[in-house]
Design an enzyme around this catalytic site. Structure first.
Site, PDB file in Angstrom:
ATOM      1  N   TYR A  93     -62.128  42.204 -71.386  1.00 15.87           N
ATOM      2  CA  TYR A  93     -63.251  42.565 -70.531  1.00 15.87           C
ATOM      3  C   TYR A  93     -62.846  43.593 -69.496  1.00 15.87           C
ATOM      4  CZ  TYR A  93     -67.034  41.891 -67.090  1.00 15.87           C
ATOM      5  OH  TYR A  93     -68.077  42.080 -66.220  1.00 15.87           O
ATOM      6  N   PHE A 125     -59.738  38.866 -83.662  1.00 19.16           N
ATOM      7  CA  PHE A 125     -60.608  38.506 -82.554  1.00 19.16           C
ATOM      8  C   PHE A 125     -61.987  38.161 -83.099  1.00 19.16           C
ATOM      9  CE2 PHE A 125     -62.455  42.780 -82.648  1.00 19.16           C
ATOM     10  CZ  PHE A 125     -61.415  43.516 -83.189  1.00 19.16           C
ATOM     11  N   TYR A 138     -64.830  48.296 -81.268  1.00 23.64           N
ATOM     12  CA  TYR A 138     -63.780  47.805 -82.155  1.00 23.64           C
ATOM     13  C   TYR A 138     -63.754  48.575 -83.475  1.00 23.64           C
ATOM     14  CZ  TYR A 138     -63.212  43.864 -78.956  1.00 23.64           C
ATOM     15  OH  TYR A 138     -62.990  43.092 -77.858  1.00 23.64           O
ATOM     16  N   ARG A 140     -64.754  51.593 -83.977  1.00 22.88           N
ATOM     17  CA  ARG A 140     -64.248  52.943 -83.679  1.00 22.88           C
ATOM     18  C   ARG A 140     -62.721  52.945 -83.657  1.00 22.88           C
ATOM     19  NH1 ARG A 140     -67.266  53.578 -79.185  1.00 22.88           N
ATOM     20  NH2 ARG A 140     -65.544  53.497 -77.683  1.00 22.88           N
TER      21      ARG A 140
END
Lengths: 171, 156
Positions: A93, A125, A138, A140
């Site tokens: 985050y 994840f 992600y 990308r």
């Protein structure tokens, strides 16, 4: 903007909890956060850490100000007998007002470098499919969606279900 | 049926490797699977994974659960990587007994794992035990960055 990434230290637990709660609120699950600062301290900085954490911080506006923690990544290691050691990224985050500056990419780069150095074959994840910015970020960076491509589903027992199942197993 | 569950030790790696190899025909083969026993022995030190064995009548290993401690907003948890019972011993409560053992790990508030959507017997079993499919219910997807993508990401 000058920022730096570093390993979290015991003094960071209140910032880690603050950011955990912000992330939970962003995912509309803030009522699910059970962690306390005491938990984070015992579980992250005891003899056998349950998690590892890196944080991103910037220097305050004045030299006398404390640095401000604006992002974090919480992870641990798992092992898949089929494909080897994995770095499992549990939470990731960056505060809203600091996005779009490359901090998230830098954190992911740091984690991937760490994964390679510790002989992990991948970073795993879980992300909510309706979290479009995260999914795009992600993808990308080369991540595959295993749920979509291979049909993997994530299952979870909560405490009550675990107790019920254990009670049934003893019958 | 007389079975017992206990924490595995180094000597059990041979049998765990045997049971992992029994599953090979369902998954793509990796070169290193032929050395699975050595891998389990060598990596257990730094990977900190744990295994519960199921023994039939105190001797033959007929099932195992391989797991880690995980961490999240819910606090300490268990991530179950593998749960396996040899086909001829299924339907006798062994899988449930192994998972129950994991579920009672001290201080852990949740047990998480993944399962393939076409594996209907497993999906039905887990749901019958009170498990929640958080992919279906909350849209959570597993993602992974590996191979060339991971190497590319790690480059300065």
């Amino acid at each position: 903007m000058e920022y730096k990434l570093r390993k979290a230290e015991p003094r960071d637990v209140s910032d880690i909890l603050r950011l955990v709660k912000e992330l939970a609120k962003y995912e509309e699950m803030e009522h699910q956060v059970k962690l306390t600062e005491k938990d984070l301290l015992e579980d992250g900085f005891g003899d056998t850490p349950f998690y590892h954490c890196i944080i991103a911080e910037i220097q305050g506006e004045n030299s006398s100000d404390d640095p401000k923690v604006l992002g974090f990544a919480m992870y641990y290691f798992t092992y898949d007998p089929w494909i080897g050691k994995q770095l499992y990224l549990e939470d990731f985050y960056v505060m809203d007002q600091y996005r779009g500056l490359g901090i998230g990419s830098k954190i992911l780069h740091h984690l991937s470098d760490l994964a390679m150095k510790t002989r992990c074959t991948g970073i795993m994840f879980v992300v909510a499919e309706n979290n479009a910015p995260a999914v795009q970020f992600y993808k990308r960076h080369g991540a595959e969606d295993l749920s979509q491509e291979e049909g993997w589903r994530v299952f979870r027992f909560d405490k009550n279900s675990l107790v019920r199942m254990a009670g049934g197993a003893e019958e | 049926m007389d079975f017992s569950i206990r924490a595995a030790n180094m000597e059990d790696c041979k049998d765990i490797a045997r049971m992992i190899m029994l599953q090979v025909h369902n998954k793509p083969c990796c070169d290193y699977l032929s050395d699975m026993e050595n891998i389990l022995v060598n990596t257990s030190h730094f990977s900190r994974f744990h295994i519960f064995d199921c023994l039939l009548s105190g001797h033959t290993k007929i099932g195992y659960a391989l797991y880690f401690y995980s961490y999240s907003w819910l606090g300490r948890g268990i991530y179950m990587e593998d749960l396996y019972v040899m086909p001829e011993f299924r339907g006798k409560g062994i899988g449930k007994a192994l998972m129950s053992k994991l579920g009672l790990a001290a201080g852990c508030s949740n047990l998480k794992f993944t399962v393939l959507d076409w594996n209907k017997p497993s999906v039905d079993f887990y749901v019958s035990q009170g498990c929640s499919d958080i992919t279906a219910n909350f849209g959570f997807h597993c993602m992974r960055c590996e191979g060339e993508a991971l190497e590319h990401l790690a480059q300065p």
